[in-house]
Design a protein around this motif. Structure first.
Motif, PDB file in Angstrom:
ATOM      1  N   ARG A  53      50.849  11.416  37.358  1.00 36.09           N
ATOM      2  CA  ARG A  53      50.363  12.174  36.206  1.00 36.09           C
ATOM      3  C   ARG A  53      49.353  11.333  35.417  1.00 36.09           C
ATOM      4  O   ARG A  53      49.561  10.143  35.182  1.00 36.09           O
ATOM      5  CB  ARG A  53      51.536  12.554  35.300  1.00 36.09           C
ATOM      6  CG  ARG A  53      51.130  13.240  34.008  1.00 36.09           C
ATOM      7  CD  ARG A  53      52.323  13.415  33.086  1.00 36.09           C
ATOM      8  NE  ARG A  53      51.921  13.943  31.792  1.00 36.09           N
ATOM      9  CZ  ARG A  53      52.725  14.025  30.724  1.00 36.09           C
ATOM     10  NH1 ARG A  53      53.985  13.598  30.822  1.00 36.09           N
ATOM     11  NH2 ARG A  53      52.278  14.516  29.579  1.00 36.09           N
ATOM     12  N   TYR A  95      53.163   2.221  32.162  1.00 36.83           N
ATOM     13  CA  TYR A  95      51.979   2.984  32.526  1.00 36.83           C
ATOM     14  C   TYR A  95      51.098   2.133  33.444  1.00 36.83           C
ATOM     15  O   TYR A  95      51.278   0.918  33.562  1.00 36.83           O
ATOM     16  CB  TYR A  95      51.147   3.344  31.292  1.00 36.83           C
ATOM     17  CG  TYR A  95      51.866   4.089  30.200  1.00 36.83           C
ATOM     18  CD1 TYR A  95      51.790   5.480  30.102  1.00 36.83           C
ATOM     19  CD2 TYR A  95      52.587   3.403  29.220  1.00 36.83           C
ATOM     20  CE1 TYR A  95      52.421   6.168  29.072  1.00 36.83           C
ATOM     21  CE2 TYR A  95      53.226   4.084  28.192  1.00 36.83           C
ATOM     22  CZ  TYR A  95      53.140   5.461  28.124  1.00 36.83           C
ATOM     23  OH  TYR A  95      53.765   6.131  27.119  1.00 36.83           O
ATOM     24  N   GLU A 131      50.788   7.638  34.892  1.00 36.98           N
ATOM     25  CA  GLU A 131      52.177   7.195  34.981  1.00 36.98           C
ATOM     26  C   GLU A 131      52.320   6.138  36.073  1.00 36.98           C
ATOM     27  O   GLU A 131      51.547   6.099  37.032  1.00 36.98           O
ATOM     28  CB  GLU A 131      53.097   8.375  35.279  1.00 36.98           C
ATOM     29  CG  GLU A 131      52.958   8.945  36.682  1.00 36.98           C
ATOM     30  CD  GLU A 131      54.016   9.986  37.003  1.00 36.98           C
ATOM     31  OE1 GLU A 131      55.199   9.773  36.669  1.00 36.98           O
ATOM     32  OE2 GLU A 131      53.650  11.029  37.595  1.00 36.98           O
ATOM     33  N   VAL A 149      47.690   9.377  23.954  1.00 34.60           N
ATOM     34  CA  VAL A 149      48.723   9.468  24.998  1.00 34.60           C
ATOM     35  C   VAL A 149      50.005  10.003  24.377  1.00 34.60           C
ATOM     36  O   VAL A 149      50.638   9.333  23.547  1.00 34.60           O
ATOM     37  CB  VAL A 149      48.967   8.089  25.651  1.00 34.60           C
ATOM     38  CG1 VAL A 149      50.114   8.171  26.657  1.00 34.60           C
ATOM     39  CG2 VAL A 149      47.696   7.597  26.340  1.00 34.60           C
ATOM     40  N   GLU A 150      50.350  11.195  24.799  1.00 35.61           N
ATOM     41  CA  GLU A 150      51.535  11.850  24.254  1.00 35.61           C
ATOM     42  C   GLU A 150      52.792  11.012  24.526  1.00 35.61           C
ATOM     43  O   GLU A 150      53.031  10.585  25.654  1.00 35.61           O
ATOM     44  CB  GLU A 150      51.696  13.238  24.881  1.00 35.61           C
ATOM     45  CG  GLU A 150      52.892  14.015  24.376  1.00 35.61           C
ATOM     46  CD  GLU A 150      53.050  15.361  25.063  1.00 35.61           C
ATOM     47  OE1 GLU A 150      54.054  16.043  24.783  1.00 35.61           O
ATOM     48  OE2 GLU A 150      52.167  15.727  25.880  1.00 35.61           O
ATOM     49  N   PHE A 167      47.553  10.588  31.870  1.00 33.49           N
ATOM     50  CA  PHE A 167      47.807  10.765  30.442  1.00 33.49           C
ATOM     51  C   PHE A 167      46.540  10.815  29.607  1.00 33.49           C
ATOM     52  O   PHE A 167      46.542  11.363  28.506  1.00 33.49           O
ATOM     53  CB  PHE A 167      48.707   9.639  29.915  1.00 33.49           C
ATOM     54  CG  PHE A 167      50.109   9.703  30.425  1.00 33.49           C
ATOM     55  CD1 PHE A 167      50.998  10.635  29.932  1.00 33.49           C
ATOM     56  CD2 PHE A 167      50.540   8.829  31.409  1.00 33.49           C
ATOM     57  CE1 PHE A 167      52.305  10.695  30.397  1.00 33.49           C
ATOM     58  CE2 PHE A 167      51.839   8.879  31.879  1.00 33.49           C
ATOM     59  CZ  PHE A 167      52.726   9.813  31.375  1.00 33.49           C
TER      60      PHE A 167
END
Length: 349
Positions: free
Chosen positions: A97, A61, A116, A31-32, A99
């Motif tokens: 979004r 998250y 997200e 996960v960036e 992840f």
């Protein structure tokens, strides 16, 4: 089912925990921007797939996973949910979004994905009681516009041309849900449901349109802007596929015929006093949004929609009996199942 019972988070319920250190390690690798420490809470809602809030010092998250235990084939498809959300990102349709998706069961024991956490409001009551009377039509227009936009989306251009089969949607869906219903011996059979299945098989419309469909498009599966009548995110895409847009819309519009104690519904509400569009007006708005003159065979689409949700609740009953139900409110769904099946059968009368 009341909203307060579904709102917010609680400590992870017994039987739904996992190795949080292993999760943190996976997130560090996949996960960036992730940075711990990590703490985990479980959302009270999330009937089918257990859903968790992941909190770090920098952000929050959401984790969605398959439930533990024995699962019906094809159910709890978190990988499909992650795929459609990723495909819709940037399309203009409101989705969170994604992840990362993990299909390595050694991490948490079941497949999962992380997305997200969108901040906003969820309305568990279809009368939108916390919204000013004058504003309610705008919220219904926002929902109507969102589902219409989904059905107009070019699923091939989004890379979802193989997301489901095309053609014979109702025949395939009736057999799928009827098959799951009939195979779940622990949950048992119901005469209303058996009759409805026979009626549906005999009354499939000729219209065989295909679009991307959500499968569970309800007001409580959307996050609205904190103060404005705008949909920020549509959630719970587990049942999404390529299908018939009118089945998807009728399932959404089922709120007009659904008692609120079963799921978010408007049956029995004084729509004029609440300033909520009537069912016929809501259908007309969808037609205007999608360029349709009308919806012939709406009786079939409504009956099919009630059949689907009754089959879903029947599956919840089976999971309760097998000890794999993810939600603390699953038992409530089992208790209303006979009423729901009777209501489903009445749509075809």
């Amino acid at each position: 089912m009341s909203g307060t019972e579904n709102e917010g988070t609680t400590a992870v319920r017994p039987g739904f925990g996992f190795d949080e250190a292993r999760l943190a390690g996976w997130m560090e690798a996949h996960v960036e921007g992730f940075s711990g420490p990590l703490s985990v809470r479980q959302f009270r809602g999330g009937q089918s797939n257990p859903t968790y809030q992941l909190v770090t010092p920098g952000r929050r998250y959401v984790l969605r996973r398959k439930p533990p235990g024995q699962l019906l084939k094809g159910a709890h498809a978190v990988e499909r949910e992650a795929r459609v959300l990723s495909a819709l990102s940037g399309s203009g349709l409101p989705v969170p979004r994604v992840f990362g998706l993990c299909t390595d069961e050694s991490v948490l024991g079941t497949w999962f994905f992380i997305m997200e956490m969108v901040e906003g409001r969820i309305f568990w009551d279809a009368t939108f009681p916390d919204v000013a009377r004058a504003s309610r039509p705008a919220y219904f227009a926002a929902m109507n516009g969102a589902i219409a936009a989904l059905h107009k989306a070019d699923y091939t251009a989004l890379g979802l041309g193989d997301f489901g089969r095309t053609g014979n949607y109702f025949s395939r869906q009736i057999e799928r849900w009827a098959g799951q219903y009939e195979a779940d011996h622990e949950a048992g059979r119901d005469a209303n449901m058996d009759r409805l299945i026979s009626w549906l098989r005999a009354h499939i419309p000729a219209d065989d349109t295909t679009s991307l469909v959500h499968g569970d498009f309800r007001c409580d599966n959307m996050i609205f802007h904190p103060t404005e009548p705008r949909v920020l995110a549509v959630l719970d895409w587990e049942l999404s596929t390529l299908g018939h847009p009118l089945a998807d819309f009728a399932y959404h519009a089922m709120m007009y015929r659904m008692p609120p104690h079963i799921v978010a519904g408007l049956k029995g509400a004084d729509l004029a006093a609440l300033n909520i569009p009537a069912e016929a007006d809501y259908i007309a708005a969808y037609c205007a949004n999608t360029g349709r003159a009308s919806i012939p065979d709406y009786k079939f689409y409504a009956a099919f929609s009630f059949f689907r949700i009754a089959a879903i609740f029947h599956g919840v009953k089976g999971r309760v009996l097998r000890g794999t139900a993810a939600s603390a409110q699953a038992l409530e769904r089992v208790q209303v199942l006979p009423e729901l099946m009777a209501l489903a059968g009445a749509q075809a009368a």
